[in-house]
Design a protein around this motif. Structure first.
Motif, PDB file in Angstrom:
ATOM      1  N   THR A 178       0.763  -1.305  -0.194  1.00 21.02           N
ATOM      2  CA  THR A 178      -0.192  -0.152  -0.159  1.00 21.02           C
ATOM      3  C   THR A 178       0.729   1.195  -0.038  1.00 21.02           C
ATOM      4  O   THR A 178       0.585   2.299  -0.745  1.00 21.02           O
ATOM      5  N   GLN A 179       1.832   1.265   0.927  1.00 20.86           N
ATOM      6  CA  GLN A 179       2.526   2.410   0.858  1.00 20.86           C
ATOM      7  C   GLN A 179       3.355   2.815  -0.451  1.00 20.86           C
ATOM      8  O   GLN A 179       3.601   3.977  -0.928  1.00 20.86           O
ATOM      9  N   THR A 180       4.105   1.652  -1.083  1.00 21.60           N
ATOM     10  CA  THR A 180       4.596   1.823  -2.440  1.00 21.60           C
ATOM     11  C   THR A 180       3.685   2.268  -3.635  1.00 21.60           C
ATOM     12  O   THR A 180       3.911   3.179  -4.097  1.00 21.60           O
ATOM     13  N   THR A 181       2.318   1.687  -3.514  1.00 20.08           N
ATOM     14  CA  THR A 181       1.261   2.111  -4.335  1.00 20.08           C
ATOM     15  C   THR A 181       1.041   3.763  -4.122  1.00 20.08           C
ATOM     16  O   THR A 181       0.964   4.308  -5.565  1.00 20.08           O
ATOM     17  N   GLU A 182       0.736   4.126  -3.098  1.00 19.52           N
ATOM     18  CA  GLU A 182       0.661   5.357  -2.897  1.00 19.52           C
ATOM     19  C   GLU A 182       1.754   6.481  -3.273  1.00 19.52           C
ATOM     20  O   GLU A 182       1.687   7.515  -3.909  1.00 19.52           O
ATOM     21  N   LEU A 183       3.016   5.928  -2.869  1.00 26.89           N
ATOM     22  CA  LEU A 183       4.182   6.666  -3.313  1.00 26.89           C
ATOM     23  C   LEU A 183       4.332   6.616  -4.790  1.00 26.89           C
ATOM     24  O   LEU A 183       4.522   7.913  -5.395  1.00 26.89           O
ATOM     25  N   ILE A 184       3.839   5.715  -5.476  1.00 26.90           N
ATOM     26  CA  ILE A 184       3.946   5.991  -7.188  1.00 26.90           C
ATOM     27  C   ILE A 184       3.010   6.745  -7.638  1.00 26.90           C
ATOM     28  O   ILE A 184       3.076   7.492  -8.547  1.00 26.90           O
ATOM     29  N   ILE A 185       1.741   6.699  -7.080  1.00 27.84           N
ATOM     30  CA  ILE A 185       0.543   7.453  -7.350  1.00 27.84           C
ATOM     31  C   ILE A 185       1.083   9.146  -7.223  1.00 27.84           C
ATOM     32  O   ILE A 185       0.721   9.941  -8.242  1.00 27.84           O
ATOM     33  N   ASP A 186       1.643   9.360  -5.943  1.00 24.63           N
ATOM     34  CA  ASP A 186       1.826  10.657  -5.569  1.00 24.63           C
ATOM     35  C   ASP A 186       3.049  11.317  -6.737  1.00 24.63           C
ATOM     36  O   ASP A 186       2.946  12.427  -7.206  1.00 24.63           O
ATOM     37  N   ALA A 187       3.933  10.581  -7.218  1.00 31.21           N
ATOM     38  CA  ALA A 187       4.960  10.766  -8.111  1.00 31.21           C
ATOM     39  C   ALA A 187       4.186  10.998  -9.622  1.00 31.21           C
ATOM     40  O   ALA A 187       4.707  11.786 -10.143  1.00 31.21           O
ATOM     41  N   LEU A 188       3.196  10.139 -10.007  1.00 34.92           N
ATOM     42  CA  LEU A 188       2.820  10.442 -10.916  1.00 34.92           C
ATOM     43  C   LEU A 188       1.976  11.820 -11.257  1.00 34.92           C
ATOM     44  O   LEU A 188       1.921  12.473 -11.978  1.00 34.92           O
ATOM     45  N   GLN A 189       1.178  12.099 -10.044  1.00 27.36           N
ATOM     46  CA  GLN A 189       0.463  13.335 -10.112  1.00 27.36           C
ATOM     47  C   GLN A 189       1.454  14.494  -9.800  1.00 27.36           C
ATOM     48  O   GLN A 189       1.249  15.434 -10.602  1.00 27.36           O
ATOM     49  N   LEU A 190       2.516  14.283  -9.304  1.00 25.16           N
ATOM     50  CA  LEU A 190       3.509  15.408  -9.262  1.00 25.16           C
ATOM     51  C   LEU A 190       4.105  15.752 -10.489  1.00 25.16           C
ATOM     52  O   LEU A 190       4.192  16.751 -10.890  1.00 25.16           O
ATOM     53  N   SER A 191       4.062  14.563 -11.447  1.00 25.45           N
ATOM     54  CA  SER A 191       4.884  14.884 -12.857  1.00 25.45           C
ATOM     55  C   SER A 191       3.823  15.142 -13.713  1.00 25.45           C
ATOM     56  O   SER A 191       4.087  15.135 -15.038  1.00 25.45           O
ATOM     57  N   GLY A 192       2.407  15.198 -13.402  1.00 30.55           N
ATOM     58  CA  GLY A 192       1.431  15.284 -14.196  1.00 30.55           C
ATOM     59  C   GLY A 192       1.246  14.197 -15.316  1.00 30.55           C
ATOM     60  O   GLY A 192       0.495  14.523 -16.555  1.00 30.55           O
ATOM     61  N   GLN A 193       1.295  12.878 -14.987  1.00 33.53           N
ATOM     62  CA  GLN A 193       1.250  11.898 -15.843  1.00 33.53           C
ATOM     63  C   GLN A 193       0.063  11.189 -15.340  1.00 33.53           C
ATOM     64  O   GLN A 193       0.050  10.537 -14.254  1.00 33.53           O
ATOM     65  N   ARG A 194      -0.565  10.514 -16.268  1.00 37.27           N
ATOM     66  CA  ARG A 194      -1.415   9.184 -16.140  1.00 37.27           C
ATOM     67  C   ARG A 194      -0.390   8.103 -15.953  1.00 37.27           C
ATOM     68  O   ARG A 194       0.569   7.928 -16.272  1.00 37.27           O
ATOM     69  N   GLY A 195      -1.100   6.965 -15.103  1.00 37.45           N
ATOM     70  CA  GLY A 195      -0.170   5.665 -15.206  1.00 37.45           C
ATOM     71  C   GLY A 195      -1.133   4.455 -14.924  1.00 37.45           C
ATOM     72  O   GLY A 195      -2.184   4.484 -14.805  1.00 37.45           O
ATOM     73  N   ILE A 196      -0.277   3.386 -15.374  1.00 37.45           N
ATOM     74  CA  ILE A 196      -0.698   2.031 -15.242  1.00 37.45           C
ATOM     75  C   ILE A 196       0.019   1.234 -14.339  1.00 37.45           C
ATOM     76  O   ILE A 196       1.537   1.130 -14.476  1.00 37.45           O
ATOM     77  N   LEU A 197      -0.472   0.907 -13.377  1.00 36.97           N
ATOM     78  CA  LEU A 197       0.283   0.149 -12.214  1.00 36.97           C
ATOM     79  C   LEU A 197      -0.054  -1.398 -12.480  1.00 36.97           C
ATOM     80  O   LEU A 197      -1.085  -1.536 -12.306  1.00 36.97           O
ATOM     81  N   ALA A 198       1.186  -2.127 -12.477  1.00 33.98           N
ATOM     82  CA  ALA A 198       0.903  -3.563 -12.465  1.00 33.98           C
ATOM     83  C   ALA A 198       1.380  -4.025 -11.172  1.00 33.98           C
ATOM     84  O   ALA A 198       2.615  -3.933 -10.711  1.00 33.98           O
ATOM     85  N   THR A 199       0.395  -4.640 -10.268  1.00 37.61           N
ATOM     86  CA  THR A 199       0.609  -5.228  -8.853  1.00 37.61           C
ATOM     87  C   THR A 199       1.775  -6.270  -8.943  1.00 37.61           C
ATOM     88  O   THR A 199       2.460  -6.656  -7.701  1.00 37.61           O
ATOM     89  N   GLY A 200       1.654  -7.115  -9.916  1.00 40.97           N
ATOM     90  CA  GLY A 200       2.657  -8.143 -10.162  1.00 40.97           C
ATOM     91  C   GLY A 200       2.457  -9.339  -8.754  1.00 40.97           C
ATOM     92  O   GLY A 200       1.394  -9.601  -8.598  1.00 40.97           O
TER      93      GLY A 200
END
Length: 420
Positions: free
Chosen positions: A268-290
């Motif tokens: 959960t912590q990693t997912t939130e970090l990734i989403i925050d980074a995408l929002q900060l850079s202004g990008q859409r994202g596809i996350l694969a949970t693996g």
């Protein structure tokens, strides 16, 4: 003729062998692949025989000791992980042995080096097929040392010799114990097979691009840097409607996935970090949970799409940037896709691939997982989207696509076996 391929490891390790199997099958050979039960459906969907190895490799993510051993992030930790990995390796030897019965030739991964001794016993040919360069050379250090300080050509050569010894030490004890349990003795000529790779009687295939790690001049003619082996899964897979709709709904997104790596306890912590980074850079994202490195959240923005996994060959060319852990197979797929990469190395050779991608100018400077922050990832995404990086990625990807390494590898195997 039946050719058995012994695969070892996660999807990134196994999928190139499936691609090779498909190519050999086109030439009229019967192909059997021994691999984790996690890949049964994929292997069978490609029309290949499947032999299940003990246990599902994806369950390693649930075993703390095995996960920690596989997450060794420096050469010393790799050596210290021996005992843990040896216990797991022993459980695989019976499966490898049984899978090879009735075979006319064996192609084996460095993690399945028992194939060399099985072939001796059955009096058939064996071929090492490695997904990473591991033949000694002075040109560059061994991959687990690639990100370390550079001390010259002699040191480079020594790192390769040490790496081969490490690989053999991991394999030697499980093979020896299995052979004693089954036959009451050790295999004949029980020597380090990796030290024999450049002899005239062997064929060694390195599934790596010559545009990434060119073949060193000192390698013998029996060693071939074929180019990457890709399985085009478009024929075996269709995207869910929601994924297709997301891709059409805006600009090309950033892919983020860590495959078999990652800590499920921090998903959960990693997912939130990734989403925050995408929002900060202004990008859409596809996350694969693996295998649990990230997780689906109860609520995300419309600019984020979370899915368990997607075939890289299908998805990566549709991305603006590919962020991943740096496994050899995932790195190859990202480079081929003609888009920039950002590597977040977790362990082992991933640091080498991260450094090499940056050296080639086709991605941002790698960020070790332990040092990953919202700000660093956001800055790396912005860097990867620079025009010169995108142009370099497109140029390199086009060259890699022209190599068609799996066809080269299959022809080398066929020609080698015809001479026997």
């Amino acid at each position: 003729m039946l050719i058995t391929l012994l695969a070892a490891g996660s999807r990134g390790d196994t999928q190139p062998y499936i691609a090779l199997g498909v190519e050999l099958q086109k030439s009229g050979y019967t192909v059997r692949i021994a691999a984790s039960e996690a890949f049964e459906d994929l292997i069978k969907s490609c029309g290949l025989e499947f032999y299940p190895l003990l246990g599902n490799v994806s369950k390693i993510a649930d075993n703390d000791k095995l996960r920690q051993a596989m997450s060794a992030d420096n050469p010393l930790k790799v050596i210290m992980s021996f005992n843990t990995m040896k216990n797991y390796a022993y459980s695989l030897q019976q499966g490898f042995y049984d899978a090879c019965q009735g075979s006319d030739a064996i192609v084996y991964h460095p993690g399945a080096v028992i194939g060399y001794f099985i072939a001796q016993t059955l009096d058939i040919s064996s071929i090492l097929a490695t997904p990473f360069p591991m033949i000694p050379t002075k040109t560059y250090p061994a991959l687990i040392f690639y990100n370390s300080v550079r001390l010259g050509k002699t040191f480079n050569l020594l790192t390769h010799i040490l790496f081969q010894k490490i690989r053999w030490l991991i394999s030697k004890a499980p093979i020896k114990q299995f052979w004693k349990d089954k036959f009451g003795s050790i295999p004949r000529n029980f020597i380090d097979p990796f030290s024999q790779l450049q002899s005239e009687n062997n064929l060694t295939l390195v599934a790596c691009s010559n545009y990434v790690f060119p073949k060193p001049q000192n390698w013998s003619k029996e060693v071939h840097n074929t180019g990457y082996w890709f399985l085009d899964e478009d024929d075996y897979w269709s995207p869910p409607d929601k994924l297709s709709e997301f891709l059409l709904a805006g600009t090309p997104p950033v892919y983020v996935g860590f495959g078999s790596l990652g800590n499920p306890a921090k998903a959960t912590q990693t997912t939130e970090l990734i989403i925050d980074a995408l929002q900060l850079s202004g990008q859409r994202g596809i996350l694969a949970t693996g295998w649990g490195g990230m997780t689906k959240l109860n609520k995300t923005s419309q600019d984020i799409f979370i899915i368990e996994s997607v075939p890289h060959a299908w998805l990566f060319p549709k991305m603006s940037v590919v962020v991943h852990h740096g496994g050899a197979g995932t790195t190859a797929a990202a480079l081929r896709a003609c888009v920039p990469s950002i590597l977040i190395p977790h362990a082992n050779d991933q640091f080498a691939w991260g450094k090499k991608v940056y050296e080639l100018g086709v991605g941002a400077k790698p960020i070790p997982r332990k040092k990953l922050t919202v700000e660093k990832l956001s800055a790396a995404i912005s860097y990867a989207l620079k025009k010169e990086v995108k142009v370099a990625a497109k140029t390199l990807g086009a060259k890699i696509q022209r190599e068609n390494g799996v066809k080269v590898a299959a022809k080398l195997i066929i020609d080698f076996l015809k001479q026997k």
